[in-house]
Design an enzyme around this catalytic site. Sequence first.
Site, PDB file in Angstrom:
ATOM      1  CG  HIS A 184     -12.507  40.790 -69.350  1.00 16.01           C
ATOM      2  ND1 HIS A 184     -12.447  39.619 -70.135  1.00 16.01           N
ATOM      3  CD2 HIS A 184     -11.463  41.525 -69.370  1.00 16.01           C
ATOM      4  CE1 HIS A 184     -11.371  39.450 -70.623  1.00 16.01           C
ATOM      5  NE2 HIS A 184     -10.577  40.546 -70.191  1.00 16.01           N
ATOM      6  CG  ASP A 239     -22.399  37.409 -66.647  1.00  9.72           C
ATOM      7  OD1 ASP A 239     -21.105  37.821 -66.769  1.00  9.72           O
ATOM      8  OD2 ASP A 239     -22.934  36.269 -66.461  1.00  9.72           O
TER       9      ASP A 239
HETATM   10  C1  GDG Z   1     -15.748  37.793 -66.488  1.00  8.31           C
HETATM   11  C2  GDG Z   1     -17.183  38.369 -66.572  1.00  8.31           C
HETATM   12  C3  GDG Z   1     -17.070  37.421 -68.923  1.00  8.31           C
HETATM   13  C4  GDG Z   1     -16.587  28.043 -63.664  1.00  8.31           C
HETATM   14  N1  GDG Z   1     -16.776  27.184 -62.927  1.00  8.31           N
HETATM   15  C5  GDG Z   1     -15.981  26.201 -62.968  1.00  8.31           C
HETATM   16  C6  GDG Z   1     -15.098  26.810 -64.151  1.00  8.31           C
HETATM   17  N2  GDG Z   1     -15.622  27.962 -64.535  1.00  8.31           N
HETATM   18  C7  GDG Z   1     -15.232  28.884 -65.605  1.00  8.31           C
HETATM   19  C8  GDG Z   1     -16.305  28.528 -66.701  1.00  8.31           C
HETATM   20  C9  GDG Z   1     -16.232  29.755 -67.494  1.00  8.31           C
HETATM   21  C10 GDG Z   1     -15.459  30.831 -66.471  1.00  8.31           C
HETATM   22  O1  GDG Z   1     -15.155  30.178 -65.160  1.00  8.31           O
HETATM   23  C11 GDG Z   1     -16.567  31.725 -65.883  1.00  8.31           C
HETATM   24  O2  GDG Z   1     -16.770  32.739 -66.998  1.00  8.31           O
HETATM   25  P1  GDG Z   1     -17.834  33.670 -67.022  1.00  8.31           P
HETATM   26  O3  GDG Z   1     -17.861  34.390 -68.472  1.00  8.31           O
HETATM   27  O4  GDG Z   1     -19.254  32.914 -67.160  1.00  8.31           O
HETATM   28  O5  GDG Z   1     -17.891  34.641 -65.834  1.00  8.31           O
HETATM   29  P2  GDG Z   1     -16.783  35.570 -64.956  1.00  8.31           P
HETATM   30  O6  GDG Z   1     -15.905  34.784 -64.197  1.00  8.31           O
HETATM   31  O7  GDG Z   1     -17.825  36.344 -64.078  1.00  8.31           O
HETATM   32  O8  GDG Z   1     -16.017  36.385 -66.071  1.00  8.31           O
HETATM   33  C12 GDG Z   1     -18.068  37.888 -67.778  1.00  8.31           C
HETATM   34  C13 GDG Z   1     -15.849  37.051 -68.734  1.00  8.31           C
HETATM   35  O9  GDG Z   1     -15.223  37.906 -67.693  1.00  8.31           O
HETATM   36  C14 GDG Z   1     -14.928  37.096 -69.655  1.00  8.31           C
HETATM   37  O10 GDG Z   1     -14.828  38.385 -70.413  1.00  8.31           O
HETATM   38  O11 GDG Z   1     -17.939  36.627 -69.898  1.00  8.31           O
HETATM   39  O12 GDG Z   1     -19.136  38.392 -68.091  1.00  8.31           O
HETATM   40  O13 GDG Z   1     -17.803  38.639 -65.406  1.00  8.31           O
HETATM   41  O14 GDG Z   1     -14.661  29.756 -68.456  1.00  8.31           O
HETATM   42  O15 GDG Z   1     -15.881  27.348 -67.390  1.00  8.31           O
HETATM   43  N3  GDG Z   1     -13.929  26.087 -64.585  1.00  8.31           N
HETATM   44  C15 GDG Z   1     -13.646  24.915 -63.989  1.00  8.31           C
HETATM   45  N4  GDG Z   1     -14.302  24.549 -62.727  1.00  8.31           N
HETATM   46  C16 GDG Z   1     -15.400  25.122 -62.351  1.00  8.31           C
HETATM   47  O16 GDG Z   1     -16.027  24.570 -61.428  1.00  8.31           O
HETATM   48  N5  GDG Z   1     -12.649  24.255 -64.574  1.00  8.31           N
END
Ligand code: GDG
Length: 477
Positions: free
Chosen positions: A173, A386
């Site tokens: 990821h 990222d």
């Molecule tokens: C890893 C990789 C890759 C965030 N704040 C809240 C909340 N979130 C949810 C978002 C989103 C998720 O968390 C964050 O996803 P990201 O992709 O931006 O980042 P990572 O957690 O670092 O994920 C990344 C991912 O895996 C998938 O392969 O894209 O690059 O680092 O879904 O919505 N959700 C809620 N409240 C929040 O305050 N409900």
Amino acid sequence: MQNTKDRRLIIVSNRLPVIVKKSLENKYELGHASGGLVTAMIPVLKRNGGVWIGWAGNFAEENIELDELLKNKEKNLNYRYKSVDISLNDYDLYYKGFSNEVLWPLFHNVSVYCNFVTEYYEAFKKVNLKFAKIVMGELIKNDFIWIHDYHLINTGKELRQMGVKNQIAFFLHIPFPPSETFNCIPWRLEIIEAMLSYDLIGFQTKIDKKNFLEVVAFLLDDAVIDQKEEGIAKIITQKGEHKVGVFPISIDYDEFYTQAKSAEVSIMMKEIKKGYPGQKIMLGIDRLDYSKGIPQRLKAYKRLLEKYPRLQKKIKLIQVMVPSREDIIKYANLKSEIEQIVGEINGKFSQPGWIPIQYCYHPLSRIELLAYYRASNMALVTPLKDGMNLVAKEYCAANIDKDGVLILSEFAGASQQFKNDALLVNPFDKEAVVDTMKEALSMKKKEKKKRMQNLQNCVKKFDIYWWVDTFLKAVKM
Ligand code: GDG
């Protein structure tokens, strides 16, 4: 061979999407975990069914009876949970240590942040073996095993050593670093050999795939690489053939769009907007992590207010930060640094009736998250590095009125798909970020609509179901 869709799916990840918490009455209960992997994988299991193996955040020493709690959570679901117990010592060495003080910084290209401690690596191997044993306990013939992310790179190798012949795939990821960064890790050869236990190794972007193939070519003299820039590459070693592909992860577009349109979200969006009359809202939503570029973004916002003083009282930055890995010193220091910058900016620029930054350090509910997405005039998604960044995709899916602008780092995996319609920035170039924020603030309605429509079309077409189908198709090719 049986179609992958007809075979039972076993998903293995470090974390389960449920997390053990203590209630006010001192009882253990299960809450929801958030994060990119969870957002992406829930729809996959909802559709395909299967078993999800992972850690529920409890410690072995607590002796919590999880089975009953998990059974209750599984009611009405077409998939099951199986938890893996982790001891406090394993948590320190395998999770905090090897996963998040070695692999995470290494793979995000900051090798100077890595603590290459042999004890961490030993614990990583031990816990990966534990995961493999739990998988063995669940496994039936023809199951398709899909292992996720850097914490569990070694699990496939352990399964192979136990004699498992089922197909096993791996998806990373996070990014895969360039050769000169990866080669810093003392256990580089073992890690690469472990990655070659899988039938298919999936990456988020072409750059990650290219980096991986370069490392394989550098470290393994006997590997024959049949490389294609597009499509699936093959690595042939004495142990067999391994496919390597690019699968940009996504979200359930329709679910996000439909929920964002709901009355509940619409009402909350109006409430948020009412709180900031006459102000354009700029939004940042990130897990607390140095890879997300939060201090750099805040400094660019400060510069925007200095360079264009007329914008004062007319804009508002809402920065939401979800607590994460606070027990690792780098993260605790980062939190202090961010709070200091927020304090400085608010201290310097606040005026009666206007505070430049609203800062939240707590998770939002899905409804609140969507309401913030909808209420904001632009999203600032500016990570230094990222894997993909799902916030960028969710922001587009939730932009019902097509009046938002996405400012996106060129170092987020999502930039590969969004390069024509998001405003791409180099997050290290403060002046360029400032100019791009200004451009977004002045963008005409028509252009915003056109760009957002294209972004939405892209997320809708390449959604999480496209992602899983493409991955499963590649497994059986
Ligand atoms: C890893 C990789 C890759 C965030 N704040 C809240 C909340 N979130 C949810 C978002 C989103 C998720 O968390 C964050 O996803 P990201 O992709 O931006 O980042 P990572 O957690 O670092 O994920 C990344 C991912 O895996 C998938 O392969 O894209 O690059 O680092 O879904 O919505 N959700 C809620 N409240 C929040 O305050 N409900």
